[in-house]
Design a protein around this motif. Sequence first.
Motif, PDB file in Angstrom:
ATOM      1  N   SER A 226      -6.080   2.556   1.860  1.00  0.00           N
ATOM      2  CA  SER A 226      -6.133   1.986   3.287  1.00  0.00           C
ATOM      3  C   SER A 226      -4.284   0.882   3.087  1.00  0.00           C
ATOM      4  O   SER A 226      -3.628   1.061   3.355  1.00  0.00           O
ATOM      5  CB  SER A 226      -6.712   1.055   3.562  1.00  0.00           C
ATOM      6  N   LEU A 227      -4.260   0.879   1.784  1.00  0.00           N
ATOM      7  CA  LEU A 227      -2.917   0.716   1.142  1.00  0.00           C
ATOM      8  C   LEU A 227      -1.843   1.565   1.025  1.00  0.00           C
ATOM      9  O   LEU A 227      -0.911   1.371   1.490  1.00  0.00           O
ATOM     10  CB  LEU A 227      -2.894  -0.430  -0.216  1.00  0.00           C
ATOM     11  N   LEU A 228      -2.654   2.549   0.938  1.00  0.00           N
ATOM     12  CA  LEU A 228      -0.972   3.902   1.021  1.00  0.00           C
ATOM     13  C   LEU A 228      -0.878   4.041   2.602  1.00  0.00           C
ATOM     14  O   LEU A 228       0.264   4.558   2.239  1.00  0.00           O
ATOM     15  CB  LEU A 228      -1.594   5.388   0.533  1.00  0.00           C
ATOM     16  N   LEU A 229      -1.827   3.650   3.860  1.00  0.00           N
ATOM     17  CA  LEU A 229      -1.302   4.010   4.840  1.00  0.00           C
ATOM     18  C   LEU A 229      -0.254   2.745   4.801  1.00  0.00           C
ATOM     19  O   LEU A 229       0.434   3.379   5.971  1.00  0.00           O
ATOM     20  CB  LEU A 229      -2.357   3.924   5.725  1.00  0.00           C
ATOM     21  N   LEU A 230      -1.121   1.555   4.725  1.00  0.00           N
ATOM     22  CA  LEU A 230       0.244   0.793   5.290  1.00  0.00           C
ATOM     23  C   LEU A 230       2.189   1.290   4.533  1.00  0.00           C
ATOM     24  O   LEU A 230       2.314   0.413   5.063  1.00  0.00           O
ATOM     25  CB  LEU A 230      -0.379  -0.666   4.517  1.00  0.00           C
ATOM     26  N   VAL A 231       1.356   1.203   3.453  1.00  0.00           N
ATOM     27  CA  VAL A 231       2.785   1.321   2.603  1.00  0.00           C
ATOM     28  C   VAL A 231       4.083   2.515   4.046  1.00  0.00           C
ATOM     29  O   VAL A 231       4.821   2.470   3.417  1.00  0.00           O
ATOM     30  CB  VAL A 231       2.687   1.827   1.597  1.00  0.00           C
TER      31      VAL A 231
END
Length: 344
Positions: A12-17
């Motif tokens: 999810s953090l990779l998607l946010l970035v």
Amino acid sequence: MQNKLPLYLIVSLLLLVTLAVVSLYMGVYVFEKHSFYEIFTGLINHDGSIDPADEFVLMQLRLPRIVMAILIGSALSVSGTCLQGMFRNPLATPDLIGITAGASLFAAVTIVLGSYIRPYIPEFLQYSLLSIMAFVGSLITMVMVYRISTQNGRTNVVMMLLTGVAITAMGFAVMGLLIYFSKDDQLRDLTFWNLGSLAGATWTKNTILATVVAVSYYFLINKGKALNAMMLGEKDAQHLGIPVERIKKQIVILTALLVGTTVAFAGTIGFVGLIVPYILRLVFKSNYHIILPLSAVFGSMLLLLADTISRTIAPPSEIPIGVLTAFMGSPIFIIILIRNRNTM
């Protein structure tokens, strides 16, 4: 599934970035250099390869706005998730039970009557008066809703929603009176608070927001297991060793702090705390050990997406972000009402 929480967070953090990088390039202004790597290496090295206009748009307009969207989206989502766990109901969100309206009301009073209030308070508080008043408004509203709707550890859902409706109606009434007596510049500010916008994002505001979010998350983000136990009932949770009263006080105060700060900086942005927990609950049921930390990331993604749409869908004008989140959240609100009509 709980063992996979780190994996879910990383993905999810990779998607946010990724979404943040895409959002950086979305807008009327087009950067001279299209390479993300070239832009940031030029900024870090200060080698003069970055056009001053590019640097200004990037560092003073788009990046602060993206960071504010991430912080406010996360704060509103976590606030909604914590309230739903405490009240044991998916309809318990800051905007639906009147907390956002209470914060907005006190902020509006400060905008219109602040010049009469400031001479009577210490000078070091005058610059933070708007934020303080928004927090006070959200805290008072939160306590009122909890006291009125909860009895013997059980929350009357209808009473909770009706209390929120009453507070919101009162807020609209007072807001209308303030609009009637306000000056032109005050009227523009009031319109900003009512519709919600991230256009006023600055690094100073983001620093304050980040501090508030970090302090609040220190106490809230690990409350997933406690909220799972509280879903069984407060007495059962106490038998399991959960300090129920202490957790409830923390949620009340810190939720009010998060909502008050976001309203002070971005105005009224509704339904974020409803949409994100609802979607996560469809996947992970009511496991707050997973839902709570993930809501912090997915709330950021939702508001960042909404803000990107708001400033790109009708250039060069901007659609208020509060309008977009209301369009997103209203159908979900109706769906939740239909699914829970037999239990209300």
